[in-house]
Design a protein around this motif. Structure first.
Motif, PDB file in Angstrom:
ATOM      1  N   ASP A 169      40.479  37.618  33.659  1.00  6.41           N
ATOM      2  CA  ASP A 169      40.260  37.685  35.148  1.00  6.41           C
ATOM      3  C   ASP A 169      40.681  36.485  35.699  1.00  6.41           C
ATOM      4  O   ASP A 169      41.557  36.487  36.716  1.00  6.41           O
ATOM      5  CB  ASP A 169      38.615  37.991  35.444  1.00  6.41           C
ATOM      6  CG  ASP A 169      38.422  38.137  37.092  1.00  6.41           C
ATOM      7  OD1 ASP A 169      39.273  38.641  37.848  1.00  6.41           O
ATOM      8  OD2 ASP A 169      37.896  37.063  37.478  1.00  6.41           O
ATOM      9  N   TRP A 193      44.454  36.851  35.641  1.00  6.68           N
ATOM     10  CA  TRP A 193      45.029  37.628  36.697  1.00  6.68           C
ATOM     11  C   TRP A 193      45.135  36.609  37.845  1.00  6.68           C
ATOM     12  O   TRP A 193      46.182  36.636  38.662  1.00  6.68           O
ATOM     13  CB  TRP A 193      43.981  38.597  37.160  1.00  6.68           C
ATOM     14  CG  TRP A 193      44.275  39.851  36.251  1.00  6.68           C
ATOM     15  CD1 TRP A 193      43.288  40.456  35.366  1.00  6.68           C
ATOM     16  CD2 TRP A 193      45.145  40.816  36.233  1.00  6.68           C
ATOM     17  NE1 TRP A 193      43.789  41.380  34.677  1.00  6.68           N
ATOM     18  CE2 TRP A 193      44.966  41.631  35.301  1.00  6.68           C
ATOM     19  CE3 TRP A 193      46.371  41.095  36.946  1.00  6.68           C
ATOM     20  CZ2 TRP A 193      45.743  43.044  34.840  1.00  6.68           C
ATOM     21  CZ3 TRP A 193      47.379  42.203  36.755  1.00  6.68           C
ATOM     22  CH2 TRP A 193      46.751  43.176  35.702  1.00  6.68           C
ATOM     23  N   THR A 195      47.853  34.346  37.582  1.00  6.75           N
ATOM     24  CA  THR A 195      49.275  35.086  37.973  1.00  6.75           C
ATOM     25  C   THR A 195      49.468  35.350  39.329  1.00  6.75           C
ATOM     26  O   THR A 195      50.554  34.992  39.696  1.00  6.75           O
ATOM     27  CB  THR A 195      49.102  36.289  37.176  1.00  6.75           C
ATOM     28  OG1 THR A 195      48.430  36.113  35.890  1.00  6.75           O
ATOM     29  CG2 THR A 195      50.466  36.913  36.794  1.00  6.75           C
ATOM     30  N   ILE A 239      48.752  42.423  42.327  1.00  2.00           N
ATOM     31  CA  ILE A 239      48.330  41.703  41.173  1.00  2.00           C
ATOM     32  C   ILE A 239      46.803  41.584  41.269  1.00  2.00           C
ATOM     33  O   ILE A 239      46.111  41.991  40.345  1.00  2.00           O
ATOM     34  CB  ILE A 239      49.098  40.393  40.711  1.00  2.00           C
ATOM     35  CG1 ILE A 239      50.405  40.888  40.230  1.00  2.00           C
ATOM     36  CG2 ILE A 239      48.400  39.636  39.643  1.00  2.00           C
ATOM     37  CD1 ILE A 239      51.176  39.359  39.591  1.00  2.00           C
ATOM     38  N   GLY A 261      44.241  43.467  39.183  1.00  2.00           N
ATOM     39  CA  GLY A 261      43.202  42.488  38.557  1.00  2.00           C
ATOM     40  C   GLY A 261      41.891  42.856  38.637  1.00  2.00           C
ATOM     41  O   GLY A 261      40.972  43.024  37.788  1.00  2.00           O
ATOM     42  N   THR A 301      39.220  44.306  35.770  1.00  2.00           N
ATOM     43  CA  THR A 301      38.141  43.477  35.482  1.00  2.00           C
ATOM     44  C   THR A 301      36.740  44.173  35.508  1.00  2.00           C
ATOM     45  O   THR A 301      35.920  44.124  34.918  1.00  2.00           O
ATOM     46  CB  THR A 301      38.032  42.215  36.217  1.00  2.00           C
ATOM     47  OG1 THR A 301      39.428  41.618  36.395  1.00  2.00           O
ATOM     48  CG2 THR A 301      36.858  41.125  35.780  1.00  2.00           C
TER      49      THR A 301
END
Lengths: 167, 92, 136
Positions: free
Chosen positions: B41, B44, B47, B70, B74, B78
């Motif tokens: 997580d 993500w 990112t 994203i 994400g 998650t």
């Protein structure tokens, strides 16, 4: 009007989100966004068994969110200091239990959001039989202080906002 | 001032990159499944930050949409992983 | 790096500071995830990356794009809104998953300070191992 717009605030936020996503104020986007803002709450209504939230005091909610964001920034720097400089063995990470009186599901959701956004505290769950909140605290000094802070600073205003009870 | 800003941008890019490296270490080390989910997580989120920074670096708004997507994917992944850890199934 | 030369000072100075602060905080959060010893402590590390790190970088992005385009660019607020709504849910679900997984095991012997068993106590053992996890 009431049937078409069960929650005007939600519709307003949806419209604003749509306009932000498209980055324009064109009539076409306004029209499509308004349509979306009216239809989406109606369609998602069956998904919410407790109905839309009734906010009795919007100003108190804004004040609460302001206070919470100050608290978030303050504890952010606390956690940063602990991670960078404190020895991990000296940390006192503990679960604590806090008895709650707040019943409204929307109020509890806002409380969970505030507590989880604040670095250093994570909400675990509410025990179903005793209505106690289990909370994990990163560096616990004084459990009493945490209980008083959460009950006084967050729970009391939330009860006023979502349940309409005056203190 | 422009030089300073570009230096700060590259410094932040490096910080987020090193942070992603740390997350990868935790992802590989484990030791438990929830550690790996947490590391994933955070990866993500990093990112997403990286995308925003690249958007500033190239002065392009397209990266913003990438960052939003994203963050969305994400979140969903998650939640699915955490739910699976908790119940052993995702949709009951 | 396109036409950054005509950026006004009121935009570039706060953006520089916010970028440096955001980068440092994001790095600290990931460092916390890597180096803290227990899972229940590690979960607090990324929280600062998600709140203050993201907020700083989003604000820098907003300031810079507003100055570059010479109009207010506020669509970064969307990410703020989204992260604000989803991040608490994610951390709560991961924490719950961890606690439920630990409570499915027998309590540690000798008792450990960081164990979730301290908050739940022993009377809930049979209930938890038998039926579905509570709080659903």
């Amino acid at each position: 009007m009431k049937r078409l717009l069960p929650s005007p605030l939600l519709s307003l936020v949806l419209l604003a989100t749509w306009l932000l996503l498209n980055q324009s104020l064109d009539a076409a986007h306004l029209l499509l966004g308004s349509l979306l803002a009216i239809v989406a709450p109606l369609l998602s209504r069956p998904l919410q068994p407790d109905g839309h939230a009734r906010i009795h005091r919007p100003l108190a909610l804004l004040k609460l969110l302001g206070k919470a964001s100050v608290e978030v920034i303050r504890s952010c720097f606390n956690v940063t200091r602990i991670i960078l400089f404190a020895r991990a063995e000296g940390l006192n990470s503990q679960f604590i239990r806090i008895p709650l009186h707040l019943q409204s599901p929307h109020g509890l959701a806002v409380l969970a959001g505030i507590i989880n956004m604040t670095p250093g505290t994570v909400w675990v769950e509410i025990l179903p039989d005793s209505h106690e909140l289990v909370l994990h605290v990163f560096d616990l000094h004084d459990a009493r202080w945490w209980i008083d802070t959460i009950k006084g600073q967050y729970e009391q205003p939330l009860m006023e906002i979502f349940e309409g009870k005056s203190p | 001032m422009t030089l300073l800003l570009s230096l700060a941008l590259h410094f932040t890019l490096a910080c987020v990159g090193i942070g992603m490296l740390f997350c990868t270490v935790r992802l590989l080390l484990g030791p438990s499944a929830q550690d790996r989910v947490l590391a994933l997580d955070t990866l993500w989120m990093c990112t997403m930050l990286l995308c925003l920074l690249l958007g500033i670096r190239h002065g392009s708004m397209v990266y913003f949409e990438v960052a939003l997507l994203i963050a969305l994917i994400g979140f969903v992944s998650t939640i699915a992983l955490a739910k699976f850890l908790m119940r052993g199934e995702i949709i009951e | 790096m396109n036409n950054w030369d005509n950026l006004p000072l009121w935009a570039s100075l706060p953006a520089t500071l916010l970028l440096i602060l955001g980068g440092c905080i994001a790095l600290t959060g990931c460092l916390g995830l890597m180096r803290l010893p227990h899972f229940y402590q590690r979960i607090h590390g990324p929280a600062i990356t998600i709140t203050l790190g993201t907020a700083c970088i989003l604000m820098a992005s907003m300031i810079l794009f507003s100055a570059l385009e010479t109009r207010p660019v506020v669509h970064e607020l969307l990410i703020t809104l989204f992260v604000l709504m989803t991040a608490p849910m994610v951390s709560m679900l991961i924490m719950r998953a961890a606690v439920h997984r630990e409570l499915r095991q027998p309590p540690p012997n000798p008792p450990r300070e960081e164990s979730a068993w301290n908050a739940y106590g022993s009377p809930r053992v049979c209930k938890r191992n038998g039926g579905p996890p509570p709080g659903s």
